[in-house]
Design a protein around this motif. Structure first.
Motif, short mmCIF file in Angstrom:
data_model
loop_
_atom_site.label_atom_id
_atom_site.label_comp_id
_atom_site.label_asym_id
_atom_site.label_seq_id
_atom_site.Cartn_x
_atom_site.Cartn_y
_atom_site.Cartn_z
N LYS A 23 0.23 4.76 2.05
CA LYS A 23 -0.92 3.85 2.13
C LYS A 23 -0.57 2.58 2.91
O LYS A 23 -1.45 1.81 3.27
N LEU A 24 0.71 2.39 3.13
CA LEU A 24 1.13 1.21 3.90
C LEU A 24 0.69 1.38 5.36
O LEU A 24 0.68 2.50 5.87
N PRO A 25 0.36 0.28 6.04
CA PRO A 25 -0.04 0.41 7.46
C PRO A 25 1.18 0.66 8.34
O PRO A 25 1.70 -0.24 9.00
N LEU A 26 1.64 1.90 8.36
CA LEU A 26 2.89 2.21 9.06
C LEU A 26 2.78 2.14 10.58
O LEU A 26 3.80 2.15 11.27
N LYS A 27 1.55 2.07 11.06
CA LYS A 27 1.40 1.93 12.52
C LYS A 27 1.75 0.51 12.96
O LYS A 27 2.04 0.26 14.12
N ASN A 28 1.71 -0.40 12.00
CA ASN A 28 2.11 -1.78 12.28
C ASN A 28 3.64 -1.80 12.41
O ASN A 28 4.36 -1.42 11.48
N SER A 29 4.11 -2.25 13.58
CA SER A 29 5.56 -2.14 13.82
C SER A 29 6.38 -2.97 12.84
O SER A 29 7.49 -2.58 12.47
N LYS A 51 9.37 12.41 5.34
CA LYS A 51 7.94 12.64 5.06
C LYS A 51 7.06 11.57 5.71
O LYS A 51 5.96 11.86 6.17
N LEU A 52 7.57 10.34 5.72
CA LEU A 52 6.79 9.25 6.31
C LEU A 52 6.92 9.20 7.84
O LEU A 52 6.39 8.31 8.49
N LYS A 53 7.67 10.16 8.35
CA LYS A 53 7.89 10.31 9.80
C LYS A 53 8.53 9.07 10.42
O LYS A 53 8.26 8.71 11.58
#
Lengths: 124, 381
Positions: free
Chosen positions: B97-103, B134-136
């Protein structure tokens, strides 16, 4: 409830140890550097002190030395955490009165069991 | 009129009403002043803007560090009696759910997972490795490895190494012979750990030097990693890269690889004296009696440093075949050579001391003093 002081300058490790020991039912006090830890050790009484050896300002060995030379606090178990298992550091730690040595990386559950044992011993 | 009003009207008057009446040098000066004033204002605006952005970023970073730190601490203290995969699944739902696209978030999460992975043993690192995959997050490490900047590449290699992503070994191999020493070292160390097929393959392609301190690092990895299958290092003794040969000799020495004898013999004629010296040392340490004669053959062609090493090795082998040669060294002009030869004779447990006593009776007082010194068991060589 037994009171434990954790002195560790690595914030993440401090947090994990704090979470774990709180989960185990201890009252936990934390210090993010040696100076803070020394102040707390001087002003408070703990059932166990878990301290990293390498910390800014005041090292774990100095905290250990202070505790073990204090007539009232000297029976408090002190566990040292270290990333390096150099023989001379270990020997120095034990000669200053350290009760145990924990080397990084370590098993958190094993640490928990050790702490439980020392706290129990100290209670008698 | 207030102070600022007066100033403003004076500036306006100067630049609007009176400018055309000024001589050209004053006009140019006024234009330069105007340009500088505008530039300073712009600069201030830029600085303020940057500081606001930075403060905002710091606030964000602090917030995410706190939040991610708490989440990961919960992973670390989770009940270890549970199955690793189940724990990973449990936390994956929360972490995704974390915004992982945010560097920033991605970087914080990666570095915190790596910190915990490094500091704990047991199920924790297994769970963290599963979550990492899993979180890539490995994709980002891969991107870093492909970066243009060497320091980012190193960061990516370190992440892959710590998390044990063996699929990245093939990506990393190309940097094991990079001209940048630091990148090369990181890549070689990581490749050793990550390659399942052939962890020592980087030695086949190494053209760049493996520096001495780097050899120490690799040596420690090789000798401490119990999962590594140790090959016969003699196959790299023909490498055109002297540092590879030297490194392999150290490993042959450590792992006592007797099968390397033939190749070690060949190295006695190597152009690099450090390699020759190390080869002689190995011959002595492994007590390769069949190579004694080859050491003897090169004795007179070399410097005192090599001669001393040969005498030392002959002593360690103590076959007795070169006892006369060793005895004859008493006539050398160099006291170090004499001493090394006498100690080599002494090493022969059966006849050494008797031979020394025999020499003692037929030599000068100076040599007698040296023999007395060598025979004194309280003095170590």
């Amino acid at each position: 409830m037994s009171k434990i002081l954790i002195a560790e300058d690595e914030v993440l490790m401090l947090k994990a140890l704090e979470f774990k020991l709180k989960k185990d039912g201890y009252q936990v006090d934390v210090a993010a550097d040696g100076r803070q830890a020394m102040e707390k050790v001087k002003n408070e009484t703990y059932d166990l002190i878990l301290t990293d050896i390498m910390m800014p300002f005041v090292g774990g060995m100095e905290i250990l030395s202070y505790v073990k030379n204090d007539p009232i606090k000297k029976h408090t178990p002190v566990l040292l955490i270290s990333a390096v298992g150099l023989e001379n550091i270990v020997l120095e730690g034990f000669s200053l009165g350290a009760d145990d040595f924990i080397y990084k990386p370590f098993n958190l559950n094993e640490l928990s069991v050790r702490i439980k044992r020392y706290v129990k011993q100290n209670a008698f | 009129m207030n102070f600022f009003g007066t100033i403003f009207s004076y500036i306006r008057e100067t630049y609007v009403d009176r400018l055309s009446y000024f001589p050209s040098n004053i006009k140019i000066s006024l234009m330069i002043i105007l340009f500088c004033a505008i530039a300073i204002v712009e600069l201030y605006i830029y600085i303020i803007f940057r500081r606001v952005i930075k403060a905002n970023q710091n606030k964000q970073t602090k917030y995410w560090k706190e939040r991610i730190g708490n989440m990961l601490a919960s992973v670390v203290v989770y009940d270890e009696s549970e199955n690793t995969a189940e724990i990973a699944v449990h936390f994956y739902d929360k972490l995704k759910k974390l915004p992982l696209k945010n560097s920033t978030v991605n970087q914080i999460l990666t570095s915190e997972i790596i910190t915990y992975h490094k500091n704990f043993t047991g199920k924790i690192p297994e769970v963290l490795a599963l979550l990492y995959a899993k979180l890539k997050l490995d994709k980002r490490s891969k991107k870093k490895i492909d970066s243009k900047h060497w320091e980012t590449k190193i960061e990516g290699i370190r992440e892959a190494n710590e998390m044990g992503i063996s699929e990245m070994a093939e990506e990393i191999i190309k940097y094991t012979d990079d001209e940048n020493g630091l990148l090369r070292m990181e890549a070689q160390a990581a490749y050793l750990k990550l390659s399942n097929k052939d962890p020592f393959h980087f030695l086949d392609r190494a053209q760049e030097r493996i520096l001495d301190w780097h050899q120490l690092v690799l040596f420690e990895i090789i000798t401490k990693n119990k999962k590594l299958t140790i090959p016969s290092f003699s196959k790299w003794l023909r490498s055109p890269n002297d540092t590879v040969v030297m490194f392999c000799l150290k490993l042959i020495d450590h792992f006592m690889q007797f099968d390397a004898a033939e190749e070690v013999q060949r190295l006695l004629k190597h152009h690099n004296t450090r390699i020759v010296k190390k080869s002689i040392e190995i011959i002595g340490k492994l007590e390769l009696e069949e190579l004694e004669k080859h050491m003897f053959e090169i004795y007179f062609d070399h410097t005192d440093e090599i001669k001393l090493e040969i005498l030392n090795s002959l002593g360690k082998i103590s076959s007795g075949k070169y006892a006369d040669f060793l005895s004859s060294r008493i006539h050398s002009n160099d006291s170090k050579i004499k001493r090394a030869a006498l100690y080599a004779i002494k090493r022969d447990a059966d006849h050494g001391e008797a031979r020394l006593l025999e020499i003692y009776h037929h030599t000068s007082p100076e040599n007698q003093a040296l023999i007395t010194h060598v025979l004194d068991n309280r003095i170590k060589q």
